[in-house]
Design an enzyme around this catalytic site. Structure first.
Site, PDB file in Angstrom:
ATOM      1  N   GLY A 275       0.838  -1.202   0.000  1.00  0.00           N
ATOM      2  CA  GLY A 275       0.000   0.000   0.000  1.00  0.00           C
ATOM      3  C   GLY A 275       0.866   1.242   0.000  1.00  0.00           C
TER       4      GLY A 275
ATOM      5  N   GLY B   8       0.039   4.644  -0.051  1.00  0.00           N
ATOM      6  CA  GLY B   8      -0.620   5.920   0.227  1.00  0.00           C
ATOM      7  C   GLY B   8       0.300   6.710   1.150  1.00  0.00           C
ATOM      8  N   PHE B   9      -0.286   7.605   1.932  1.00  0.00           N
ATOM      9  CA  PHE B   9       0.521   8.439   2.820  1.00  0.00           C
ATOM     10  C   PHE B   9       1.418   7.591   3.736  1.00  0.00           C
ATOM     11  CE2 PHE B   9      -2.917  11.416   1.854  1.00  0.00           C
ATOM     12  CZ  PHE B   9      -2.209  12.580   1.636  1.00  0.00           C
TER      13      PHE B   9
ATOM     14  N   VAL C 240      -2.291  -7.722  -2.926  1.00  0.00           N
ATOM     15  CA  VAL C 240      -1.924  -8.794  -1.992  1.00  0.00           C
ATOM     16  C   VAL C 240      -3.193  -9.531  -1.593  1.00  0.00           C
ATOM     17  CG1 VAL C 240      -1.053  -9.276   0.321  1.00  0.00           C
ATOM     18  CG2 VAL C 240       0.157  -7.684  -1.159  1.00  0.00           C
TER      19      VAL C 240
ATOM     20  N   GLU D   6     -16.954  19.110   1.672  1.00  0.00           N
ATOM     21  CA  GLU D   6     -16.144  19.667   0.574  1.00  0.00           C
ATOM     22  C   GLU D   6     -16.845  19.492  -0.769  1.00  0.00           C
ATOM     23  OE1 GLU D   6     -11.812  18.777   2.609  1.00  0.00           O
ATOM     24  OE2 GLU D   6     -12.455  17.559   0.931  1.00  0.00           O
TER      25      GLU D   6
ATOM     26  N   ASP E 279      -4.644   4.314   7.897  1.00  0.00           N
ATOM     27  CA  ASP E 279      -6.087   4.140   8.123  1.00  0.00           C
ATOM     28  C   ASP E 279      -6.474   2.721   8.527  1.00  0.00           C
ATOM     29  OD1 ASP E 279      -6.521   6.744   7.467  1.00  0.00           O
ATOM     30  OD2 ASP E 279      -7.708   6.362   5.670  1.00  0.00           O
TER      31      ASP E 279
ATOM     32  N   ALA F  55      -4.398  12.004   6.986  1.00  0.00           N
ATOM     33  CA  ALA F  55      -3.068  11.936   6.391  1.00  0.00           C
ATOM     34  C   ALA F  55      -1.948  12.059   7.430  1.00  0.00           C
ATOM     35  CB  ALA F  55      -2.935  13.043   5.351  1.00  0.00           C
ATOM     36  N   GLN F  56      -2.087  12.992   8.359  1.00  0.00           N
ATOM     37  CA  GLN F  56      -1.009  13.243   9.310  1.00  0.00           C
ATOM     38  C   GLN F  56      -0.713  12.023  10.195  1.00  0.00           C
ATOM     39  OE1 GLN F  56       2.111  14.722  10.704  1.00  0.00           O
ATOM     40  NE2 GLN F  56       1.076  15.913   9.131  1.00  0.00           N
TER      41      GLN F  56
HETATM   42  C1  LIG Z   1     -12.026  12.008  -0.585  1.00  0.00           C
HETATM   43  C2  LIG Z   1     -11.081  12.025   0.588  1.00  0.00           C
HETATM   44  C3  LIG Z   1     -10.630  13.255   1.074  1.00  0.00           C
HETATM   45  C4  LIG Z   1      -9.749  13.288   2.147  1.00  0.00           C
HETATM   46  N1  LIG Z   1      -9.313  14.503   2.617  1.00  0.00           N
HETATM   47  C5  LIG Z   1      -8.406  14.557   3.621  1.00  0.00           C
HETATM   48  C6  LIG Z   1      -7.871  15.794   4.072  1.00  0.00           C
HETATM   49  O1  LIG Z   1      -8.227  16.865   3.565  1.00  0.00           O
HETATM   50  N2  LIG Z   1      -6.962  15.766   5.086  1.00  0.00           N
HETATM   51  C7  LIG Z   1      -6.550  14.587   5.654  1.00  0.00           C
HETATM   52  O2  LIG Z   1      -5.708  14.616   6.556  1.00  0.00           O
HETATM   53  N3  LIG Z   1      -7.040  13.404   5.260  1.00  0.00           N
HETATM   54  C8  LIG Z   1      -7.956  13.361   4.256  1.00  0.00           C
HETATM   55  N4  LIG Z   1      -8.456  12.152   3.845  1.00  0.00           N
HETATM   56  C9  LIG Z   1      -7.998  10.927   4.522  1.00  0.00           C
HETATM   57  C10 LIG Z   1      -6.623  10.535   4.022  1.00  0.00           C
HETATM   58  O3  LIG Z   1      -6.588  10.563   2.618  1.00  0.00           O
HETATM   59  C11 LIG Z   1      -6.313   9.136   4.547  1.00  0.00           C
HETATM   60  O4  LIG Z   1      -6.353   9.186   5.947  1.00  0.00           O
HETATM   61  C12 LIG Z   1      -4.947   8.672   4.091  1.00  0.00           C
HETATM   62  O5  LIG Z   1      -4.923   8.569   2.683  1.00  0.00           O
HETATM   63  C13 LIG Z   1      -4.619   7.316   4.706  1.00  0.00           C
HETATM   64  O6  LIG Z   1      -3.391   6.903   4.230  1.00  0.00           O
HETATM   65  P1  LIG Z   1      -3.057   5.360   4.099  1.00  0.00           P
HETATM   66  O7  LIG Z   1      -1.642   5.320   3.610  1.00  0.00           O
HETATM   67  O8  LIG Z   1      -3.409   4.648   5.327  1.00  0.00           O
HETATM   68  O9  LIG Z   1      -4.043   4.799   2.966  1.00  0.00           O
HETATM   69  P2  LIG Z   1      -4.292   5.251   1.459  1.00  0.00           P
HETATM   70  O10 LIG Z   1      -3.779   6.626   1.213  1.00  0.00           O
HETATM   71  O11 LIG Z   1      -5.710   4.972   1.207  1.00  0.00           O
HETATM   72  O12 LIG Z   1      -3.393   4.246   0.603  1.00  0.00           O
HETATM   73  C14 LIG Z   1      -3.638   2.870   0.559  1.00  0.00           C
HETATM   74  C15 LIG Z   1      -2.938   2.265  -0.656  1.00  0.00           C
HETATM   75  O13 LIG Z   1      -3.008   0.844  -0.549  1.00  0.00           O
HETATM   76  C16 LIG Z   1      -3.288   0.272  -1.806  1.00  0.00           C
HETATM   77  N5  LIG Z   1      -3.897  -1.039  -1.550  1.00  0.00           N
HETATM   78  C17 LIG Z   1      -5.037  -1.301  -0.872  1.00  0.00           C
HETATM   79  N6  LIG Z   1      -5.239  -2.623  -0.755  1.00  0.00           N
HETATM   80  C18 LIG Z   1      -4.203  -3.227  -1.374  1.00  0.00           C
HETATM   81  C19 LIG Z   1      -3.831  -4.595  -1.583  1.00  0.00           C
HETATM   82  N7  LIG Z   1      -4.559  -5.607  -1.113  1.00  0.00           N
HETATM   83  N8  LIG Z   1      -2.698  -4.855  -2.267  1.00  0.00           N
HETATM   84  C20 LIG Z   1      -1.926  -3.851  -2.764  1.00  0.00           C
HETATM   85  N9  LIG Z   1      -2.224  -2.531  -2.566  1.00  0.00           N
HETATM   86  C21 LIG Z   1      -3.334  -2.226  -1.875  1.00  0.00           C
HETATM   87  C22 LIG Z   1      -4.192   1.301  -2.474  1.00  0.00           C
HETATM   88  O14 LIG Z   1      -4.144   1.187  -3.894  1.00  0.00           O
HETATM   89  C23 LIG Z   1      -3.595   2.624  -1.971  1.00  0.00           C
HETATM   90  O15 LIG Z   1      -2.617   3.133  -2.854  1.00  0.00           O
HETATM   91  C24 LIG Z   1      -9.330  12.088   2.756  1.00  0.00           C
HETATM   92  C25 LIG Z   1      -9.791  10.856   2.270  1.00  0.00           C
HETATM   93  C26 LIG Z   1     -10.655  10.821   1.191  1.00  0.00           C
HETATM   94  C27 LIG Z   1     -11.137   9.497   0.664  1.00  0.00           C
END
Ligand SMILES: Cc1cc2nc3c(=O)[nH]c(=O)nc-3n(C[C@H](O)[C@H](O)[C@H](O)COP(=O)(O)OP(=O)(O)OC[C@H]3O[C@@H](n4cnc5c(N)ncnc54)[C@H](O)[C@@H]3O)c2cc1C
Length: 425
Positions: free
Chosen positions: A23, A25-26, A90, A178, A308, A321-322
């Site tokens: 994954g 993301g952030f 995965v 938003e 998350d 994100a933070q």
């Molecule tokens: C529309 C929206 C607006 C938002 N606005 C804000 C904001 O303004 N401020 C803020 O702080 N937060 C905001 N958030 C929340 C923030 O985006 C999340 O808290 C943050 O992205 C979490 O990061 P993460 O790395 O846990 O997961 P994610 O950023 O969701 O990344 C997860 C990654 O895992 C990958 N993945 C998932 N399952 C699998 C698998 N089985 N195998 C391989 N890859 C996989 C996905 O493709 C993705 O790239 C927002 C969320 C959304 C949906």
């Protein structure tokens, strides 16, 4: 946000510990620099070849940004850090053999595994919600929603006079607020020139929230400000309102009231992605993976869960994100500690505040030490922070140009052209 270097990092030694990060993301991205600097062999896995900047997806969905503005290429990122990248989903984890399996059969062995899969939409058993509503979690979601919204406007524009349409946003959290606010700005400001044939009063924008207030993590004064701002923009805000069913053209409330809805967007809650359920790891509320104080998954010495998807103790950290960034850096440090024979530490989240935008020149910012900002200043703070944290210079420049153009030229219908005759999703 992680800083990138110009040149590829030196390749790690062949005998160095193998770390697989699932994954990007952030949270996943935030692990990489520290792991690479420690000389570990890092493999990054994501189902997409890019990382998605979710906070600006609503701009893509409303035609303010291009989908590529919020996507950051992962292969180049991995290369710069001397890491490998594998595209794939995965599907299973064998912690005894220490390997993960991707959907197409490839196996990746690890000494440490870091899970950062994020979350997806939770429908809480509302009939038809998964089938008849649009989500806003991925770049594809935003793209599909944008095309659908434009098709709706096109129908209004070319249909008989007096034709009406309604857009329903379900969920009064930051995403719902938003989106509803930006849709209202789109209708109130841009429509007159972009779609001069549309009678604006025929386009209803509705926000439905089950709780008695919007933006529940915020203090009451900021919640009320956001509520008032939406009402001033002509959004039909319905609080204390539960939904029973969603159909192709209606939202049915718990009390039986049927509201016409041409486009329904679901922004009402999150749960673990489906694949996580098959991994045999302990899951708690919302399907999140249960972790101990050092972010290792309960009962697993070599697996971490962050961002998350991680559920920390009695007081879960917010799904933002933070916290994801902080957990990413922390988990990387714990892997290095374990590799150098040191005990792990306890994760503590440092709250740097929260912010949400409502629409043009309108946002709320809640910082530690009771600092509260709202209105134009908050909006510029929101905009600046999101542009700075967007990954990649190309994205920053294109987002700056596209958003500036949007907000300076809305009165003249400014915006990005999208497909108004979308395929059925
Ligand atoms: C529309 C929206 C607006 C938002 N606005 C804000 C904001 O303004 N401020 C803020 O702080 N937060 C905001 N958030 C929340 C923030 O985006 C999340 O808290 C943050 O992205 C979490 O990061 P993460 O790395 O846990 O997961 P994610 O950023 O969701 O990344 C997860 C990654 O895992 C990958 N993945 C998932 N399952 C699998 C698998 N089985 N195998 C391989 N890859 C996989 C996905 O493709 C993705 O790239 C927002 C969320 C959304 C949906």
């Amino acid at each position: 946000m992680t800083r990138l270097r110009g040149k590829a990092q030196r390749s790690p030694d062949a005998g160095a510990a193998r770390v697989v990060v699932v994954g990007m993301g952030f949270a996943g991205l935030a692990t990489v620099r520290r792991l690479a600097r420690a000389g570990l062999r890092v493999t990054l896995v994501d189902r997409n070849v890019y990382s998605t900047f979710q906070p600006l997806l609503y701009q893509v969905a409303t035609g303010g940004l291009n989908p590529s503005d919020v996507a950051y290429p992962l292969r180049g990122f991995a290369y710069r850090y001397g890491a490998r990248f594998r595209r794939g989903e995965v599907v299973s984890i064998d912690d005894t053999a220490r390997k993960v399996t991707l959907a197409r059969g490839e196996e990746l062995e690890y000494d440490y595994l870091i899970l950062a899969t994020g979350v997806s939409a939770a429908y809480y058993g509302v009939t038809g919600a998964d089938k008849h509503s649009f989500g806003l979690y991925t770049r594809r979601d935003a793209d599909a929603l944008c095309d659908q919204l434009m098709a709706c406007l096109e129908r209004l524009s070319t249909g008989p006079r007096g034709l009406q349409a309604a857009i329903t946003v379900v969920g009064g959290g930051a995403t719902g607020v938003e989106l509803a606010g930006t849709l209202a700005d789109l209708r109130n400001i841009a429509l007159a020139t972009a779609f001069p044939d549309i009678d604006r009063s025929g386009l209803r924008i509705r926000l439905v929230e089950q709780a008695p207030a919007l933006l529940t993590p915020y203090v009451p004064s900021l919640r009320e400000y956001a509520h008032r701002q939406l009402l001033d923009r002509g959004v039909d805000v319905r609080l204390d309102t539960a939904i029973r069913e969603i159909t192709a053209d209606q939202v049915v409330l718990a009390d039986g009231e049927q509201l016409p809805s041409d486009v329904t967007v679901w922004a009402a809650g999150v749960t673990a992605p489906e694949s996580v359920g098959g991994w045999g790891l302990p899951q708690g509320r919302g399907g999140r993976i249960q972790v101990g104080p050092d972010l290792r998954v309960i009962g697993h010495d070599r697996i971490f869960a962050i961002g998350d998807i991680a559920l920390t103790g009695d007081q879960p950290v917010p799904q933002l994100a933070q916290p994801a960034l902080q957990m990413g850096r922390f988990a990387a440090d714990q892997v290095v500690r374990l590799e150098t024979g040191r005990p792990t530490a306890r994760f503590a989240y440092h709250d740097k505040g929260i912010m949400a935008t409502i629409g043009r020149r309108s946002a709320v910012v809640q910082l530690p030490h009771r600092v509260r900002i709202r209105g134009t200043l908050a909006w510029f703070a929101w905009l600046g922070l999101h542009l700075v944290t967007l990954l990649g210079n190309r994205n920053r420049i294109s987002a700056l140009i596209n958003l500036s153009y949007r907000y300076l030229s809305w009165g003249r219908g400014g915006g990005i052209i999208v497909d108004s005759d979308p395929p059925a999703y």
